[in-house]
Design a protein around this motif. Structure first.
Motif, short mmCIF file in Angstrom:
data_model
loop_
_atom_site.label_atom_id
_atom_site.label_comp_id
_atom_site.label_asym_id
_atom_site.label_seq_id
_atom_site.Cartn_x
_atom_site.Cartn_y
_atom_site.Cartn_z
N ALA A 1 20.51 -42.42 -2.32
CA ALA A 1 21.86 -42.36 -1.81
C ALA A 1 22.82 -43.23 -2.34
O ALA A 1 24.13 -42.90 -2.90
CB ALA A 1 21.99 -42.57 -0.29
N LEU A 2 22.40 -44.46 -2.60
CA LEU A 2 23.08 -45.42 -3.39
C LEU A 2 23.49 -44.88 -5.00
O LEU A 2 24.51 -45.26 -5.37
CB LEU A 2 22.31 -46.76 -3.44
N ALA A 3 22.63 -44.50 -5.72
CA ALA A 3 22.74 -43.71 -6.95
C ALA A 3 23.78 -42.87 -6.89
O ALA A 3 24.41 -42.74 -8.15
CB ALA A 3 21.38 -43.17 -7.60
N VAL B 1 27.12 -50.76 0.28
CA VAL B 1 25.74 -50.98 0.80
C VAL B 1 25.38 -50.88 2.09
O VAL B 1 24.73 -50.06 2.59
CB VAL B 1 24.96 -51.94 -0.14
N MET B 2 26.24 -51.75 2.73
CA MET B 2 25.98 -51.85 4.30
C MET B 2 26.17 -50.59 5.05
O MET B 2 25.29 -50.10 5.86
CB MET B 2 26.82 -52.84 4.86
N ALA C 1 23.30 -53.63 -7.31
CA ALA C 1 23.32 -53.01 -8.50
C ALA C 1 23.07 -51.57 -8.93
O ALA C 1 23.64 -51.00 -9.62
CB ALA C 1 21.91 -53.83 -9.14
N THR C 2 22.06 -51.01 -7.98
CA THR C 2 22.08 -49.34 -7.82
C THR C 2 23.25 -48.88 -7.53
O THR C 2 23.52 -47.72 -8.37
CB THR C 2 20.91 -49.12 -6.80
N PHE D 1 11.97 -52.23 -5.93
CA PHE D 1 12.51 -51.70 -7.08
C PHE D 1 13.13 -52.63 -8.45
O PHE D 1 13.49 -52.18 -9.41
CB PHE D 1 13.86 -51.02 -6.86
N GLY D 2 12.97 -53.98 -7.79
CA GLY D 2 13.16 -54.66 -9.00
C GLY D 2 14.84 -55.20 -9.31
O GLY D 2 15.04 -55.67 -10.22
N GLU D 3 15.56 -54.68 -8.52
CA GLU D 3 16.76 -54.67 -8.27
C GLU D 3 17.54 -54.80 -7.13
O GLU D 3 16.80 -54.33 -6.15
CB GLU D 3 17.62 -53.97 -9.36
#
Length: 63
Positions: A15-17, A26-27, A55-56, A49-51
């Motif tokens: 969804a973020l992507a 984001v919230m 950032a996504t 995910f390492g981020e």
């Protein structure tokens, strides 16, 4: 419960992507997936995910 947590994080990432960072936060997106503690969600997201979720969101689908 681990499967459900991981599944929800993957759905959140998808969804973020595809979200528009100019209009979505984001919230707001995280709340749609049932997250009420964004700090905990962000730390779990980073561990997987390492981020960070932001950032996504900024990178989007083409990044």
């Amino acid at each position: 419960s681990r499967y459900l947590r991981l599944r929800r994080l993957h759905l959140l990432r998808a969804a973020l992507a595809v979200a528009d960072h100019r209009h979505d936060t984001v919230m707001a997106i995280a709340m749609r997936f049932g997250y009420s503690d964004c700090g905990r969600m962000a730390s779990e997201y980073y561990a997987l995910f390492g981020e960070y979720p932001s950032a996504t969101l900024l990178r989007g689908v083409n990044g």
